[in-house]
Design an enzyme around this catalytic site. Structure first.
Site, PDB file in Angstrom:
ATOM      1  N   TYR A  21      43.486  27.065  29.682  1.00 43.41           N
ATOM      2  CA  TYR A  21      43.862  27.262  30.866  1.00 43.41           C
ATOM      3  C   TYR A  21      45.273  26.428  31.101  1.00 43.41           C
ATOM      4  O   TYR A  21      45.497  27.756  32.129  1.00 43.41           O
ATOM      5  CB  TYR A  21      42.692  25.625  31.857  1.00 43.41           C
ATOM      6  N   ASP A  45      39.492  23.628  46.007  1.00 42.39           N
ATOM      7  CA  ASP A  45      40.659  23.462  45.671  1.00 42.39           C
ATOM      8  C   ASP A  45      41.694  23.855  46.887  1.00 42.39           C
ATOM      9  O   ASP A  45      41.990  24.628  46.683  1.00 42.39           O
ATOM     10  CB  ASP A  45      41.662  24.133  43.918  1.00 42.39           C
TER      11      ASP A  45
END
Lengths: 132, 132
Positions: A21, A45
């Site tokens: 990631y 998020d």
């Protein structure tokens, strides 16, 4: 808890995915980022904001790349004794028409048995963002 | 999301509680640690282990103090846009009859409106513990 070997294998799989990631974000690889997520994944998020699912997720990572996002881990990855792991990082990016920003963040991720992220919840509050 | 002022006040309250958690642990103040938790709090440390509730919690912090636990934060506290915050730390302790150990850990905490911890979930896996 699961068996010791299964547990250790799972930890390694989760940490490899979180390292990928970071690497894919810093390489500007939006498709590679999306490929780390399960089809039914949910992104929150930051925690407390609307959930992103389905087509929101490729759009989110297209923006991530467009904003020149760079992730710097600030502590070793943390696993667990289950299917969750944590990436603690600072992230710098430049929103469209804006100034460079830095967020002190952490992504708490849940994984499926294939090692794909099913849920990402990001810890950062209004006091954790500043000009870069 | 909540209003901006309420959100910022909540972040400050959560971060003050997590700093008190570090300070009280390092001072060996078991009662002070227990006082940071709501009566109905649940501790999952590490994630994937049996939940601790009720009388388990004072017993847990009595052990924490008895083991000479020292907490070192390794990154600034992270808040959120809700009632959750994160403490990322290394912890050293000596279990009874054992050698000193270090765990790379992170406590993800949920708070009630009074600023007490209702849930603590600790990210650390079998690869995150080593001799100190």
């Amino acid at each position: 808890m699961t068996g010791d070997t299964e547990l250790r294998d799972r930890q390694a799989m989760m940490k490899a995915a979180l390292q990928a990631y970071v690497d894919r974000a810093n390489a500007g690889d939006a498709d590679g980022l999306v490929a780390l997520f399960a089809p039914d994944a949910v992104i929150e998020d930051p925690i407390g904001s609307p959930l992103k699912t389905g087509a929101d997720i490729p759009a989110w990572f297209a923006d991530t790349v467009a904003f020149g996002t760079r992730i710097t881990p600030v502590a070793p990855l943390r696993g667990s004794h289950a299917n969750e792991a944590l990436l603690v990082f600072d992230v710098e990016f430049t929103p469209p028409g804006g100034e460079p920003m830095r967020i002190r963040s952490a992504d708490a991720c849940t994984f499926n048995d294939a090692g794909l992220i099913t849920r990402l919840r990001a810890f950062w509050g209004p006091g954790d963002i500043e000009p870069a």
